[in-house]
Design a protein around this motif. Structure first.
Motif, PDB file in Angstrom:
ATOM      1  N   ASP A 125     -55.963 -47.976  52.702  1.00 37.21           N
ATOM      2  CA  ASP A 125     -55.122 -46.791  52.520  1.00 37.21           C
ATOM      3  C   ASP A 125     -54.637 -46.262  53.856  1.00 37.21           C
ATOM      4  OD1 ASP A 125     -57.739 -46.189  53.185  1.00 37.21           O
ATOM      5  OD2 ASP A 125     -57.819 -44.328  52.015  1.00 37.21           O
ATOM      6  N   LEU A 126     -55.523 -46.294  54.869  1.00 40.04           N
ATOM      7  CA  LEU A 126     -55.140 -45.834  56.198  1.00 40.04           C
ATOM      8  C   LEU A 126     -54.117 -46.781  56.821  1.00 40.04           C
ATOM      9  CD1 LEU A 126     -55.586 -43.802  58.478  1.00 40.04           C
ATOM     10  CD2 LEU A 126     -57.460 -45.229  59.292  1.00 40.04           C
ATOM     11  N   ALA A 127     -54.328 -48.086  56.612  1.00 39.86           N
ATOM     12  CA  ALA A 127     -53.372 -49.067  57.127  1.00 39.86           C
ATOM     13  C   ALA A 127     -51.985 -48.822  56.532  1.00 39.86           C
ATOM     14  CB  ALA A 127     -53.858 -50.475  56.797  1.00 39.86           C
ATOM     15  N   LYS A 128     -51.954 -48.488  55.237  1.00 37.87           N
ATOM     16  CA  LYS A 128     -50.680 -48.223  54.575  1.00 37.87           C
ATOM     17  C   LYS A 128     -49.993 -47.002  55.187  1.00 37.87           C
ATOM     18  CE  LYS A 128     -48.696 -47.771  49.929  1.00 37.87           C
ATOM     19  NZ  LYS A 128     -48.999 -47.653  48.483  1.00 37.87           N
ATOM     20  N   LYS A 129     -50.796 -45.947  55.482  1.00 39.67           N
ATOM     21  CA  LYS A 129     -50.234 -44.755  56.122  1.00 39.67           C
ATOM     22  C   LYS A 129     -49.663 -45.078  57.496  1.00 39.67           C
ATOM     23  CE  LYS A 129     -53.122 -41.218  53.905  1.00 39.67           C
ATOM     24  NZ  LYS A 129     -54.172 -40.197  54.132  1.00 39.67           N
ATOM     25  N   LYS A 130     -50.275 -46.043  58.184  1.00 43.34           N
ATOM     26  CA  LYS A 130     -49.788 -46.450  59.501  1.00 43.34           C
ATOM     27  C   LYS A 130     -48.570 -47.362  59.413  1.00 43.34           C
ATOM     28  CE  LYS A 130     -53.825 -46.292  62.576  1.00 43.34           C
ATOM     29  NZ  LYS A 130     -54.701 -47.105  63.437  1.00 43.34           N
ATOM     30  N   GLY A 131     -48.206 -47.714  58.176  1.00 44.35           N
ATOM     31  CA  GLY A 131     -47.074 -48.615  58.000  1.00 44.35           C
ATOM     32  C   GLY A 131     -47.442 -50.071  58.170  1.00 44.35           C
ATOM     33  N   ILE A 132     -48.715 -50.401  57.933  1.00 42.20           N
ATOM     34  CA  ILE A 132     -49.194 -51.779  58.081  1.00 42.20           C
ATOM     35  C   ILE A 132     -49.288 -52.426  56.702  1.00 42.20           C
ATOM     36  CG2 ILE A 132     -51.119 -53.233  58.842  1.00 42.20           C
ATOM     37  CD1 ILE A 132     -51.859 -50.985  60.829  1.00 42.20           C
ATOM     38  N   GLU A 133     -48.645 -53.579  56.545  1.00 46.44           N
ATOM     39  CA  GLU A 133     -48.744 -54.343  55.302  1.00 46.44           C
ATOM     40  C   GLU A 133     -49.383 -55.691  55.609  1.00 46.44           C
ATOM     41  OE1 GLU A 133     -45.067 -54.673  53.207  1.00 46.44           O
ATOM     42  OE2 GLU A 133     -44.602 -52.529  53.402  1.00 46.44           O
ATOM     43  N   ILE A 134     -50.423 -56.045  54.849  1.00 47.49           N
ATOM     44  CA  ILE A 134     -51.181 -57.268  55.116  1.00 47.49           C
ATOM     45  C   ILE A 134     -51.018 -58.237  53.954  1.00 47.49           C
ATOM     46  CG2 ILE A 134     -53.481 -58.217  55.574  1.00 47.49           C
ATOM     47  CD1 ILE A 134     -54.253 -55.457  56.700  1.00 47.49           C
ATOM     48  N   ASP A 135     -50.652 -59.461  54.269  1.00 48.12           N
ATOM     49  CA  ASP A 135     -50.565 -60.532  53.277  1.00 48.12           C
ATOM     50  C   ASP A 135     -51.968 -61.122  53.122  1.00 48.12           C
ATOM     51  OD1 ASP A 135     -50.095 -62.774  51.749  1.00 48.12           O
ATOM     52  OD2 ASP A 135     -48.841 -63.796  53.237  1.00 48.12           O
ATOM     53  N   LEU A 136     -52.700 -60.661  52.099  1.00 46.15           N
ATOM     54  CA  LEU A 136     -54.099 -61.075  51.943  1.00 46.15           C
ATOM     55  C   LEU A 136     -54.230 -62.572  51.713  1.00 46.15           C
ATOM     56  CD1 LEU A 136     -55.601 -58.192  49.754  1.00 46.15           C
ATOM     57  CD2 LEU A 136     -55.823 -58.540  52.210  1.00 46.15           C
ATOM     58  N   ALA A 137     -53.345 -63.137  50.879  1.00 51.70           N
ATOM     59  CA  ALA A 137     -53.402 -64.580  50.598  1.00 51.70           C
ATOM     60  C   ALA A 137     -53.127 -65.382  51.868  1.00 51.70           C
ATOM     61  CB  ALA A 137     -52.400 -64.943  49.506  1.00 51.70           C
ATOM     62  N   GLY A 138     -52.145 -64.926  52.650  1.00 48.39           N
ATOM     63  CA  GLY A 138     -51.829 -65.611  53.904  1.00 48.39           C
ATOM     64  C   GLY A 138     -52.973 -65.510  54.902  1.00 48.39           C
ATOM     65  N   LEU A 139     -53.589 -64.310  54.987  1.00 50.09           N
ATOM     66  CA  LEU A 139     -54.717 -64.116  55.902  1.00 50.09           C
ATOM     67  C   LEU A 139     -55.887 -65.007  55.500  1.00 50.09           C
ATOM     68  CD1 LEU A 139     -55.695 -62.419  58.318  1.00 50.09           C
ATOM     69  CD2 LEU A 139     -56.534 -60.733  56.687  1.00 50.09           C
ATOM     70  N   GLU A 140     -56.124 -65.102  54.192  1.00 50.21           N
ATOM     71  CA  GLU A 140     -57.201 -65.954  53.682  1.00 50.21           C
ATOM     72  C   GLU A 140     -56.939 -67.422  54.028  1.00 50.21           C
ATOM     73  OE1 GLU A 140     -58.276 -66.803  49.194  1.00 50.21           O
ATOM     74  OE2 GLU A 140     -59.109 -64.858  49.808  1.00 50.21           O
ATOM     75  N   ARG A 141     -55.694 -67.831  53.909  1.00 50.74           N
ATOM     76  CA  ARG A 141     -55.311 -69.221  54.215  1.00 50.74           C
ATOM     77  C   ARG A 141     -55.480 -69.514  55.708  1.00 50.74           C
ATOM     78  NH1 ARG A 141     -50.928 -68.777  51.913  1.00 50.74           N
ATOM     79  NH2 ARG A 141     -49.608 -68.280  53.726  1.00 50.74           N
ATOM     80  N   GLU A 142     -55.074 -68.578  56.569  1.00 52.68           N
ATOM     81  CA  GLU A 142     -55.167 -68.786  58.016  1.00 52.68           C
ATOM     82  C   GLU A 142     -56.625 -68.829  58.493  1.00 52.68           C
ATOM     83  OE1 GLU A 142     -53.043 -69.384  60.366  1.00 52.68           O
ATOM     84  OE2 GLU A 142     -51.092 -69.037  59.442  1.00 52.68           O
ATOM     85  N   LEU A 143     -57.459 -67.957  57.920  1.00 56.73           N
ATOM     86  CA  LEU A 143     -58.854 -67.873  58.370  1.00 56.73           C
ATOM     87  C   LEU A 143     -59.737 -68.924  57.703  1.00 56.73           C
ATOM     88  CD1 LEU A 143     -59.323 -63.971  58.349  1.00 56.73           C
ATOM     89  CD2 LEU A 143     -58.898 -65.442  60.324  1.00 56.73           C
ATOM     90  N   GLY A 144     -59.345 -69.377  56.520  1.00 53.10           N
ATOM     91  CA  GLY A 144     -60.132 -70.384  55.823  1.00 53.10           C
ATOM     92  C   GLY A 144     -61.356 -69.833  55.118  1.00 53.10           C
ATOM     93  N   VAL A 145     -61.379 -68.503  54.880  1.00 49.39           N
ATOM     94  CA  VAL A 145     -62.500 -67.871  54.177  1.00 49.39           C
ATOM     95  C   VAL A 145     -61.934 -66.850  53.194  1.00 49.39           C
ATOM     96  CG1 VAL A 145     -64.087 -68.176  56.125  1.00 49.39           C
ATOM     97  CG2 VAL A 145     -62.774 -66.051  55.937  1.00 49.39           C
ATOM     98  N   PRO A 146     -62.698 -66.477  52.131  1.00 53.33           N
ATOM     99  CA  PRO A 146     -62.211 -65.468  51.189  1.00 53.33           C
ATOM    100  C   PRO A 146     -62.017 -64.113  51.858  1.00 53.33           C
ATOM    101  CG  PRO A 146     -64.114 -66.655  50.300  1.00 53.33           C
ATOM    102  CD  PRO A 146     -63.999 -67.043  51.739  1.00 53.33           C
ATOM    103  N   VAL A 147     -60.931 -63.439  51.522  1.00 52.40           N
ATOM    104  CA  VAL A 147     -60.629 -62.097  52.033  1.00 52.40           C
ATOM    105  C   VAL A 147     -60.404 -61.187  50.829  1.00 52.40           C
ATOM    106  CG1 VAL A 147     -59.084 -60.676  53.428  1.00 52.40           C
ATOM    107  CG2 VAL A 147     -59.579 -63.035  54.136  1.00 52.40           C
TER     108      VAL A 147
END
Length: 708
Positions: A125-147
């Motif tokens: 929620d705080l990230a959203k207020k800061k204007g940050i949008e995170i692609d969870l599926a993409g982050l999971e793919r890049e890190l190779g672990v569940p997010v």
């Protein structure tokens, strides 16, 4: 995978780790110590599915896998030790979505240890207020672990998190398949040599063994020596390797952030937290607001607590009077009324103040303001050989010195940590609160200052500030004598402002009241009963002489007033001739210069077990000595107490002297024991006891001489 499974809960400080631990485990928690160290070990049982339970191990927060403090080294040891009893089957990393770049450094290091990993993203929620949008599926793919996105405070995302834990437990997911960076290329010869000596380690774990082999207790001397020889053979430069590793990790993190995270221009964003900090951390207004907060804290202790305290006092006074009226006049009745009920009254009357104090401190912590206090006081701390991290133990010392001293473990600098431990008991803890309260009520008039301020509240605040400034003064002196040269840096993340969790505040108030009643209460009750015995019995000849004297005097008069006076004098003389009286008179010469009589002297000795015992001691002594006024409150009995010459015992000079003595004296065995445990030496608790007693005695004598 075995059942129940071990899950290590790790993350940066202020990432929401404790909230998740509480959400997963509820009340199924326990606190012990990690083997061989004095760092708290928080564990809890979590029900993942009806068939699967997990031991959640809440490890101390850390910013990277390179430890700097005792707390961080515990996390390091648990994650690296292949044979440890707390070896995790999987690692649950809590990462702050609003500070993702910094959190990903620690995440990437854990990933390269090659254990099953789940990343829980908090603060979405705080990230959203800061204007940050995170692609969870993409982050999971890049890190190779569940997010998984979670909000432990609102129980959001927990079903998805538990589902991932279940899949790992069923071995549907394993350890990350690929390294985050090419760890082997950092030091190929060194890593291969360590893995040969310790088979089963990942490349990155082997690198850490090479860096910190001499501090890892699971390595025996022969293995440490072989790694030392290997270092020399390979000309291994750990500083260079660490720097190269961190640079490579941040380069990869930058690539991941560019491909999975969208941020608006930070210059266009000014969060509410930042706007509030502009005021609360202002170089002038910040300190003014801090003083105002402290003032309101101590005023509230009197304003709010006075009503329930008066009711409790009146209830126990009535109970004593009722019990005296219906029970037969024998030793058992005397024990019940003047030992048990008086002792219980001495405990119960201070419960409202204990609850209010801890409730308000919890509100300050929950809102994020407590961290700002550390920031504001860092400059002052540095002048006396400390830094802002020392403030948290000192503030915690307002509640209790024992956990406060343990909290000093997160201070990396050994000199600053030692000084913090040595001065923390000077902070006025909650155990001093009952003494301050009853003495202020006796000698400080309850009148307004400037028309709206409470004078007792101002005196109370003054006592707490006095303890703080004495701690600062002692720290400045110790800075000159403790010859440890070590640079320190104060780096602290300021949490966002949040509304307090009122359920958490209420739970804390109830738990602290229970601890006060159960822990301090048991000691007070035992000492109250022992004191009743010592105050009711004595050597046969002196006690018989007192009985004979007053029987003759009573036989010579029929006047009811004279008989009442004789009865009062008889009980006073009997108490003086008792074992307690003999002990009190023996120490009276030592405490008389401070304005104390022999009863106060007894209380000084008994309260060494726990400061709160002072009130229980007074309740017992005055109840035994004034049984004819059994329905009077303790404050009324103490207010009417007189010396041999008929002058009041509790004058302004004596009251202030006594408060000053307790503000500075080391009247707590538990604190000395914990200092010994933390410093691993009796040298420092002995020094602490001597210097605090000397300061207390001298300052108390000066105050008495000024005001008498």
């Amino acid at each position: 995978m075995k059942v129940p499974i071990n899950i290590a809960l790790v993350g940066n400080p202020n990432s929401g780790k404790s909230s998740l631990f509480n959400a997963l485990t509820g009340l199924n928690q326990k606190v012990s110590n990690f083997p061989g160290v004095t760092v708290d070990k928080k564990t809890g049982i979590a029900r993942i599915t009806p068939q699967l339970t997990a031991n959640i191990i809440d490890l101390p927060g850390t910013y990277s896998l390179y430890p700097k403090s005792a707390d961080e080294f515990v996390t390091y040891d648990v994650l690296l030790n292949p044979n440890g009893e707390d070896r995790p089957d999987m690692v649950l990393i809590i990462a702050d979505a609003s500070n993702l770049k910094r959190n990903l450094l620690f995440c990437s290091q854990i990933i390269d240890l090659k254990m099953p990993v789940i990343i829980g993203l908090t603060m979405m929620d705080l990230a959203k207020k800061k204007g940050i949008e995170i692609d969870l599926a993409g982050l999971e793919r890049e890190l190779g672990v569940p997010v998984v996105a979670i909000n432990p405070r609102k129980n959001k995302g927990l079903p998805a998190l538990k589902k991932n834990i279940e899949l790992i437990a069923q071995e549907k997911f394993g350890a990350p398949a690929r390294d985050f960076i090419e760890n082997h290329q950092l030091a190929p010869g060194m890593i291969d040599g360590v893995k040969q000596a310790l088979p089963g380690l990942s490349d990155y774990a082997a690198l850490h063994v090479a860096v910190n082999y001499d501090e890892l207790e699971f390595l025996d001397k022969s293995r440490q020596q072989s790694i030392r020889n290997l270092q020399q053979q390979q000309q291994f430069n750990k500083t260079k390797v660490q720097a190269e590793e961190i640079m490579q990790r941040y380069a990869r993190i930058k690539h991941i952030m560019n491909s999975t995270v969208v941020e608006t221009d930070p210059l266009q964003q000014q969060l509410q937290t930042e706007r509030i900090d502009n005021l609360l951390l202002h170089r002038f207004w910040g300190y003014a607001i801090l003083l105002a907060v402290l003032f309101l804290l101590f005023q509230s202790i009197f304003w709010i607590a006075s009503y329930p305290m008066d009711l409790i006092e009146a209830a126990f006074g009535s109970l004593s009077g009722w019990a005296s009226g219906i029970l037969p006049d024998n030793n058992f009745s005397d024990l019940l009324v003047n030992g048990v009920i008086a002792g219980l009254g001495g405990i119960a009357v201070f419960i409202p103040q204990i609850m209010i104090l801890f409730g308000l401190i919890t509100v300050l912590e929950d809102t994020g303001y407590m961290a700002r206090i550390s920031f504001l006081t860092d400059r002052l701390m540095r002048q006396v050989g400390l830094n802002g991290k020392s403030v948290m133990p000192l503030i915690s010392g307002v509640a209790c010195a024992v956990p406060a001293i343990m909290a000093a473990r997160n201070i990396e600098n050994s000199k600053e940590r030692l000084i913090t431990i040595m001065i923390t008991p000077l902070m006025s803890c909650s155990a001093r609160l009952p003494i301050y309260t009853i003495m202020i009520a006796l000698v400080i008039p309850n009148k307004p200052v400037l028309g709206f301020l409470s004078l007792p509240g101002l005196v109370m605040m003054g006592l707490y500030l006095l303890g703080f400034f004495m701690a600062i003064l002692v720290a400045a002196v110790m800075k000159l004598f403790i010859k440890i040269r070590e640079k320190s840096y104060f780096i602290m993340e300021l949490p966002v402002y949040r509304a307090p969790r009122w359920k958490n505040v209420g739970t804390t108030m109830v738990e602290k009241a229970k601890i006060f009643v159960m822990d301090a209460g048991k000691v007070i009750m035992v000492i109250s009963i022992i004191l009743w015995f010592l105050a009711s019995y004595g050597p046969s000849k002196p006690m018989q002489a007192v009985h004979t004297k007053y029987e003759q005097l009573k036989s010579q008069t029929k006047d009811s007033t004279q008989l009442a006076d004789l009865d009062h004098q008889f009980r006073s003389d009997k108490l003086s001739a008792s074992y307690a009286g003999i002990l009190g008179h023996a120490i009276e010469p030592a405490v008389k210069p401070l304005g104390f009589d022999w009863k106060i002297g007894i209380a000084l000795i008994t309260s060494f077990a726990a400061r709160e015992v002072f009130v229980g001691t007074m309740a017992t002594l005055y109840s035994v000595g004034d049984a004819d006024e059994s329905d009077a409150t303790l404050r009324e009995k103490m207010a009417s107490a007189t010396r041999v010459d008929g002058t009041p015992v509790y004058t302004l000079a004596t009251g202030l002297s006594l408060m000053i003595f307790y503000a500075f004296a080391m009247q707590c065995m538990s604190t000395l024991a914990i200092v010994k445990r933390e410093t691993k030496s009796w040298k420092y608790p002995i020094i602490q006891f001597v210097y605090m007693t000397a300061i207390a005695y001298v300052c108390s004598w000066v105050v008495f001489e000024i005001f008498k």
